[in-house]
Scaffold this motif. Structure first.
Motif, PDB file in Angstrom:
ATOM      1  N   ILE A  71      53.002  34.051 106.669  1.00  0.00           N
ATOM      2  CA  ILE A  71      52.257  33.712 105.453  1.00  0.00           C
ATOM      3  C   ILE A  71      53.193  33.731 104.242  1.00  0.00           C
ATOM      4  CG2 ILE A  71      50.447  34.484 103.871  1.00  0.00           C
ATOM      5  CD1 ILE A  71      48.876  35.501 106.245  1.00  0.00           C
ATOM      6  N   TRP A  72      54.041  34.766 104.182  1.00  0.00           N
ATOM      7  CA  TRP A  72      55.008  34.868 103.077  1.00  0.00           C
ATOM      8  C   TRP A  72      55.877  33.619 103.006  1.00  0.00           C
ATOM      9  CZ3 TRP A  72      60.353  34.702 103.307  1.00  0.00           C
ATOM     10  CH2 TRP A  72      61.034  35.006 102.121  1.00  0.00           C
ATOM     11  N   LEU A  73      56.386  33.168 104.154  1.00  0.00           N
ATOM     12  CA  LEU A  73      57.243  31.990 104.182  1.00  0.00           C
ATOM     13  C   LEU A  73      56.482  30.759 103.711  1.00  0.00           C
ATOM     14  CD1 LEU A  73      59.869  30.525 104.900  1.00  0.00           C
ATOM     15  CD2 LEU A  73      59.035  30.347 107.259  1.00  0.00           C
ATOM     16  N   ARG A  74      55.272  30.569 104.220  1.00  0.00           N
ATOM     17  CA  ARG A  74      54.462  29.410 103.821  1.00  0.00           C
ATOM     18  C   ARG A  74      54.197  29.413 102.322  1.00  0.00           C
ATOM     19  NH1 ARG A  74      48.946  29.107 104.762  1.00  0.00           N
ATOM     20  NH2 ARG A  74      48.912  31.124 103.683  1.00  0.00           N
ATOM     21  N   ASP A  75      53.825  30.572 101.765  1.00  0.00           N
ATOM     22  CA  ASP A  75      53.533  30.649 100.332  1.00  0.00           C
ATOM     23  C   ASP A  75      54.763  30.363  99.473  1.00  0.00           C
ATOM     24  OD1 ASP A  75      50.955  31.275 100.967  1.00  0.00           O
ATOM     25  OD2 ASP A  75      51.050  33.368 100.356  1.00  0.00           O
ATOM     26  N   ARG A  76      55.899  30.903  99.880  1.00  0.00           N
ATOM     27  CA  ARG A  76      57.135  30.672  99.131  1.00  0.00           C
ATOM     28  C   ARG A  76      57.508  29.189  99.108  1.00  0.00           C
ATOM     29  NH1 ARG A  76      59.440  34.317  95.821  1.00  0.00           N
ATOM     30  NH2 ARG A  76      61.556  33.714  96.470  1.00  0.00           N
ATOM     31  N   LEU A  77      57.398  28.541 100.237  1.00  0.00           N
ATOM     32  CA  LEU A  77      57.731  27.115 100.307  1.00  0.00           C
ATOM     33  C   LEU A  77      56.763  26.288  99.475  1.00  0.00           C
ATOM     34  CD1 LEU A  77      58.602  26.776 104.104  1.00  0.00           C
ATOM     35  CD2 LEU A  77      60.196  26.957 102.183  1.00  0.00           C
ATOM     36  N   PHE A  78      55.476  26.654  99.512  1.00  0.00           N
ATOM     37  CA  PHE A  78      54.478  25.914  98.738  1.00  0.00           C
ATOM     38  C   PHE A  78      54.771  26.003  97.246  1.00  0.00           C
ATOM     39  CE2 PHE A  78      50.503  25.404  96.456  1.00  0.00           C
ATOM     40  CZ  PHE A  78      49.998  24.238  97.016  1.00  0.00           C
ATOM     41  N   GLU A  79      55.197  27.189  96.798  1.00  0.00           N
ATOM     42  CA  GLU A  79      55.483  27.379  95.375  1.00  0.00           C
ATOM     43  C   GLU A  79      56.726  26.618  94.934  1.00  0.00           C
ATOM     44  OE1 GLU A  79      53.703  28.916  93.059  1.00  0.00           O
ATOM     45  OE2 GLU A  79      52.144  29.348  94.526  1.00  0.00           O
ATOM     46  N   LYS A  80      57.702  26.481  95.821  1.00  0.00           N
ATOM     47  CA  LYS A  80      59.001  25.922  95.427  1.00  0.00           C
ATOM     48  C   LYS A  80      59.147  24.434  95.706  1.00  0.00           C
ATOM     49  CE  LYS A  80      61.717  30.177  95.839  1.00  0.00           C
ATOM     50  NZ  LYS A  80      62.899  30.815  96.473  1.00  0.00           N
ATOM     51  N   TYR A  81      58.462  23.913  96.733  1.00  0.00           N
ATOM     52  CA  TYR A  81      58.672  22.523  97.146  1.00  0.00           C
ATOM     53  C   TYR A  81      57.430  21.689  96.830  1.00  0.00           C
ATOM     54  CZ  TYR A  81      62.928  24.059  99.479  1.00  0.00           C
ATOM     55  OH  TYR A  81      64.170  24.580  99.751  1.00  0.00           O
ATOM     56  N   LYS A  82      57.248  21.419  95.550  1.00  0.00           N
ATOM     57  CA  LYS A  82      56.096  20.638  95.101  1.00  0.00           C
ATOM     58  C   LYS A  82      56.216  19.200  95.598  1.00  0.00           C
ATOM     59  CE  LYS A  82      54.533  24.092  92.623  1.00  0.00           C
ATOM     60  NZ  LYS A  82      53.351  24.847  93.056  1.00  0.00           N
ATOM     61  N   GLY A  83      55.130  18.696  96.166  1.00  0.00           N
ATOM     62  CA  GLY A  83      55.112  17.323  96.658  1.00  0.00           C
ATOM     63  C   GLY A  83      55.370  17.217  98.149  1.00  0.00           C
ATOM     64  N   ILE A  84      55.881  18.282  98.763  1.00  0.00           N
ATOM     65  CA  ILE A  84      56.134  18.280 100.213  1.00  0.00           C
ATOM     66  C   ILE A  84      54.949  18.915 100.923  1.00  0.00           C
ATOM     67  CG2 ILE A  84      57.577  19.287 102.033  1.00  0.00           C
ATOM     68  CD1 ILE A  84      59.982  18.918 100.265  1.00  0.00           C
ATOM     69  N   PHE A  85      54.531  18.299 102.013  1.00  0.00           N
ATOM     70  CA  PHE A  85      53.422  18.844 102.794  1.00  0.00           C
ATOM     71  C   PHE A  85      53.933  20.028 103.608  1.00  0.00           C
ATOM     72  CE2 PHE A  85      51.728  14.214 103.094  1.00  0.00           C
ATOM     73  CZ  PHE A  85      51.366  14.262 101.761  1.00  0.00           C
ATOM     74  N   ILE A  86      53.591  21.228 103.189  1.00  0.00           N
ATOM     75  CA  ILE A  86      54.040  22.427 103.897  1.00  0.00           C
ATOM     76  C   ILE A  86      53.226  22.566 105.190  1.00  0.00           C
ATOM     77  CG2 ILE A  86      54.403  24.918 103.754  1.00  0.00           C
ATOM     78  CD1 ILE A  86      56.064  23.183 101.792  1.00  0.00           C
ATOM     79  N   PRO A  87      53.899  22.732 106.323  1.00  0.00           N
ATOM     80  CA  PRO A  87      53.169  22.849 107.594  1.00  0.00           C
ATOM     81  C   PRO A  87      52.119  23.949 107.536  1.00  0.00           C
ATOM     82  CG  PRO A  87      55.517  22.604 108.007  1.00  0.00           C
ATOM     83  CD  PRO A  87      55.363  22.771 106.520  1.00  0.00           C
ATOM     84  N   PRO A  88      50.987  23.751 108.210  1.00  0.00           N
ATOM     85  CA  PRO A  88      49.903  24.743 108.162  1.00  0.00           C
ATOM     86  C   PRO A  88      50.127  25.891 109.141  1.00  0.00           C
ATOM     87  CG  PRO A  88      49.228  22.901 109.531  1.00  0.00           C
ATOM     88  CD  PRO A  88      50.603  22.558 108.992  1.00  0.00           C
ATOM     89  N   LEU A  89      49.493  27.002 108.827  1.00  0.00           N
ATOM     90  CA  LEU A  89      49.485  28.160 109.716  1.00  0.00           C
ATOM     91  C   LEU A  89      48.165  28.239 110.460  1.00  0.00           C
ATOM     92  CD1 LEU A  89      51.024  31.023 107.542  1.00  0.00           C
ATOM     93  CD2 LEU A  89      51.897  30.219 109.736  1.00  0.00           C
TER      94      LEU A  89
END
Length: 402
Positions: A71-89
């Motif tokens: 979850i930590w990894l997913r949240d960090r990527l979502f905050e930093k990589y705007k516009g990229i579809f972050i894979p779901p958990l």
């Protein structure tokens, strides 16, 4: 485990490097183990990374991770990589008795493996410092990082619903005296949103019926098992050929029961789960759409604020106020902020367009595989059932004609 190659621009390896091996990053999520008791119990996983990326500590690293680390990894990527579809958990099990079932644990392990490998195979996300931390840091470091984490996905469901409602709200155009919609008026963007919402509905409906198919297979398998036991007992009460035929009928029913249970499990893992995974993927896309709408709204708000500041600055200049310098500084700072907001919005739009193309290609491939596996499994099961019953017909015919 997926082996991933970076693009040439993403690789730090020199073209003249003596190693002829291309850059790779492969990750495996393995060996789920239950730790703790009661409400404090959780599952830990061994995460094995193999790579020749120079920024990693070595060719192989093994760490222990728990669900909250993912979850930590997913949240960090979502905050930093705007516009990229972050894979779901995969979601948490809301039912306590299913949390630690062997089937649920394996389903989650498989979904987590897919999650981290999608990140590792993405040309931008694979270069993330947070990914390197996740794959290499010790457990104490991860515990400390998790303790400070905040993000969109830690918000309450009601907060998330409000975010989506806010996308539909409007801001006042104080300069022109009109109302300007927060959302873009781009027809292509409207088509994208309509497609995503329709896709979510259709995928959710397909997944619901896939779940019912799995349940039906399991119930039929259990019924055949119960029937087989009852008929074998009936056969034991009879003698001669009739008793033997009943016993064989019961044994065959139990054999078919096992086939149905196995096929139900394959249907769950290879058909229902991929559909559920894409429902989650679409929800991730919707979160990115919300970020795009927020960026557009911020851009609009700053534009209108600049107009007000400009009017105020002109007034101060006309009356030769001593506050002109301060107002001019505020205006320039706001203008720089507005330009940055515009760059962010344009970046989100560009990345979303690229991501959507990749999503469509991957969806076509994955759904093709899932439906192919479904059809093959159903054909295999139907043939197996038909062959099993057909083999009994001569003996049952002999009993009925005697």
């Amino acid at each position: 485990m997926i082996s991933t190659n970076r693009t040439l621009s993403g690789s730090s390896q020199s073209p003249r490097s003596p190693s002829s091996q291309p850059p790779y990053l492969s990750v495996s999520v393995t060996d789920p183990v239950k730790l703790g008791n009661g409400v404090q119990a959780y599952i830990s996983y061994r995460v094995i990374t193999k790579t020749n990326f120079p920024e990693y500590q070595g060719p192989e690293k093994i760490v222990i991770r728990r669900y909250s680390d993912f979850i930590w990894l997913r949240d960090r990527l979502f905050e930093k990589y705007k516009g990229i579809f972050i894979p779901p958990l995969p979601e948490k099990s809301a039912v306590e008795k299913f949390r630690f079932s062997a089937e649920f644990i394996e389903m989650r392990r498989q979904a987590l493996d897919i999650f981290v490998n999608r990140i590792a195979s993405h040309h931008a996300l694979q270069q993330s410092e947070d990914l390197r931390t996740f794959l290499q840091a010790d457990e104490e470091t991860m515990d400390r990082l998790r303790a400070h984490e905040t993000g969109i996905f830690k918000k309450k469901p009601a907060d998330l619903m409000q975010m989506f409602k806010d996308v539909q709200s409007k801001v006042s155009d104080v300069v022109l005296g009109k109302e300007k919609p927060v959302e873009e008026s781009d027809p292509e963007y409207e088509k994208l949103k309509h497609y995503i919402f329709e896709l979510e509905n259709h995928l959710a409906e397909a997944q619901k019926h896939a779940y019912r198919l799995v349940k039906r297979h399991r119930e039929l398998g259990q019924s055949l098992s119960d029937f087989g036991k009852a008929v074998k007992l009936l056969g034991a009460c009879e003698g001669n050929s009739l008793g033997k035929a009943f016993s064989e009928l019961g044994a065959k029913s139990e054999t078919l029961s096992v086939k149905l249970q196995k096929e139900a499990h394959q249907l769950l893992m290879n058909f229902e789960e991929p559909l559920k995974d894409y429902v989650r993927a679409v929800q991730s896309i919707k979160a990115t759409i919300t970020e795009r709408a927020n960026a557009f709204r911020r851009q609009c708000e700053l534009t209108e604020t600049i107009k007000l500041k400009e009017i105020n600055l002109n007034k101060l200049s006309l009356i030769r106020s001593d506050k002109v310098g301060e107002a001019e500084m505020e205006y320039n700072e706001l203008k720089a902020e507005s330009e940055e907001a515009t760059r962010l919005f344009e970046s989100i739009v560009r990345l979303m367009n690229e991501e959507l193309v990749n999503f469509q290609e991957r969806k076509t491939l994955d759904m093709g595989i899932a439906f192919n596996e479904f059809a093959r499994g159903q054909a295999r099961l139907a043939n197996g059932i038909a062959d099993a019953w057909r083999s009994l017909l001569p003996k049952l015919d002999a009993c009925s004609s005697s």
